[in-house]
Design an enzyme around this catalytic site. Sequence first.
Site, PDB file in Angstrom:
ATOM      1  N   HIS A 163      16.922  29.198 125.160  1.00 38.80           N
ATOM      2  CA  HIS A 163      16.924  27.821 124.616  1.00 38.80           C
ATOM      3  C   HIS A 163      16.128  26.887 125.523  1.00 38.80           C
ATOM      4  CE1 HIS A 163      20.257  28.792 121.791  1.00 38.80           C
ATOM      5  NE2 HIS A 163      20.813  29.421 122.805  1.00 38.80           N
ATOM      6  N   GLY A 211      26.708  32.920 122.309  1.00 36.45           N
ATOM      7  CA  GLY A 211      28.006  32.250 122.394  1.00 36.45           C
ATOM      8  C   GLY A 211      28.105  31.686 123.796  1.00 36.45           C
ATOM      9  N   SER A 238      20.280  34.716 123.108  1.00 37.30           N
ATOM     10  CA  SER A 238      20.977  33.668 123.873  1.00 37.30           C
ATOM     11  C   SER A 238      21.812  34.306 124.997  1.00 37.30           C
ATOM     12  CB  SER A 238      21.806  32.818 122.910  1.00 37.30           C
ATOM     13  OG  SER A 238      22.244  31.636 123.517  1.00 37.30           O
ATOM     14  N   ALA A 239      23.125  34.230 124.966  1.00 37.46           N
ATOM     15  CA  ALA A 239      23.936  34.872 126.001  1.00 37.46           C
ATOM     16  C   ALA A 239      23.614  36.356 126.125  1.00 37.46           C
ATOM     17  CB  ALA A 239      25.425  34.674 125.703  1.00 37.46           C
TER      18      ALA A 239
END
Lengths: 242, 242
Positions: free
Chosen positions: A160, A91, A123-124
Amino acid sequence: MHKRLLLLSNSTNVGEDYLLYARQEIQNFLGASVKKVLFIPFAGVTLTFDAYTEKVGKVFKDIGYEIEAIHRTDNYHQVIKQAEAIVIGGGNTFHLAYWLHKTAIIDIIKEIINNKIPYIGWSAGSNIACPTIKTTNDMPIIEPISFSGLNLVPFQINPHYTDEVIPHHNGETREARIREFLVVNPDVYVVGLKEGTMLKVEGSTIKLVGNQTMRLFKFGEPIVEYDSNSNLDFLLRLFRSE
Amino acid sequence: MHKRLLLLSNSTNVGEDYLLYARQEIQNFLGASVKKVLFIPFAGVTLTFDAYTEKVGKVFKDIGYEIEAIHRTDNYHQVIKQAEAIVIGGGNTFHLAYWLHKTAIIDIIKEIINNKIPYIGWSAGSNIACPTIKTTNDMPIIEPISFSGLNLVPFQINPHYTDEVIPHHNGETREARIREFLVVNPDVYVVGLKEGTMLKVEGSTIKLVGNQTMRLFKFGEPIVEYDSNSNLDFLLRLFRSE
């Protein structure tokens, strides 16, 4: 027991079902002894914490794990201490750091992962596993008390990671952004972790999982590409930068 | 005298010379009464402050202005108070905010621009003119004391705004990032300022300059496109968010 981490670049590859590429690895990593994972949805912004939990819960149910969401519990410290595994989803990294610091659970999560239970992030959730959140790609929509992360690994991850750019546009390449980071943080290693790949830590061993290479950046040194056959254990023996 | 701002999305369009698209506007904006501008190169990271000043100085010399760089002066407060115009260039917004706060010059710059002298910024220099830096696209390579900006306008700018994305990649669109910002900051307007365009403020008047439209975002409201003929003065009458 030793420290166990599964740090994914992204939740989902373009055109695939949610978390599909990682399901088998998550199952292998958690194994049969874990029954329930504690999910921390604090990176979620446009999705409510409830909706986010439901989305992730479906995937974990499919591979045999119950999910408990931290925001639905009364005593965060206690629920963390009793967790069998901790999962932090993606997120916005600033939103995640804001809530982890504001609720003052960051140290207790760090402690339990360093000593006992497996951690999965994407990700986060992978960015926050680093010493700081300074290599996130996210917009700083909220100001956290601190940029410090869980410091579970002694290097930074750029999730990413890509070498592609938006055509006919002046935005920096990802490499250019990381080079800016290195100027200000010359002692810190940065792993450019491409989508569809993950880092798996088991004690003093770390492996890249996936079919793409990762890129390792350090100030004043050439960029090195590693693949899933590379021995990366030196990354866990780096001096800790913060 | 009234407040005067020239806020550029970017320094340079793809394939053009440095600051080329904006030179005529900068000259019109500064006029003949200004002889020397004070340049603040604190957003520069991979370029030294000296090299950055030289690069910008050449352009300003071409259009008839001398340049003085703040980092080469002894008394920052005094040099700001005596400035005829202030110019803050792009680079990394976090690096810029870090140094403006650390040197404690942010309030004195704000004061002098609100009361007297013209301000020109591009990219990070336009972001810092906003209430906060929360709509930057940059990587948070350094942790500033605060995310607050010069607060010269009561809305946020997203410079280098684009609707394009990297192909076959999961990174959010710019619109998706701004929508995340709006969820956490529902009272704040965000201007998506495309490359090759700028906002020009003269007292209570604000105009878009350039051949591309801008997009205005507000939580719960449809996105509105404006062009260089639009009356945007309502943007200066918004309640100030911070």
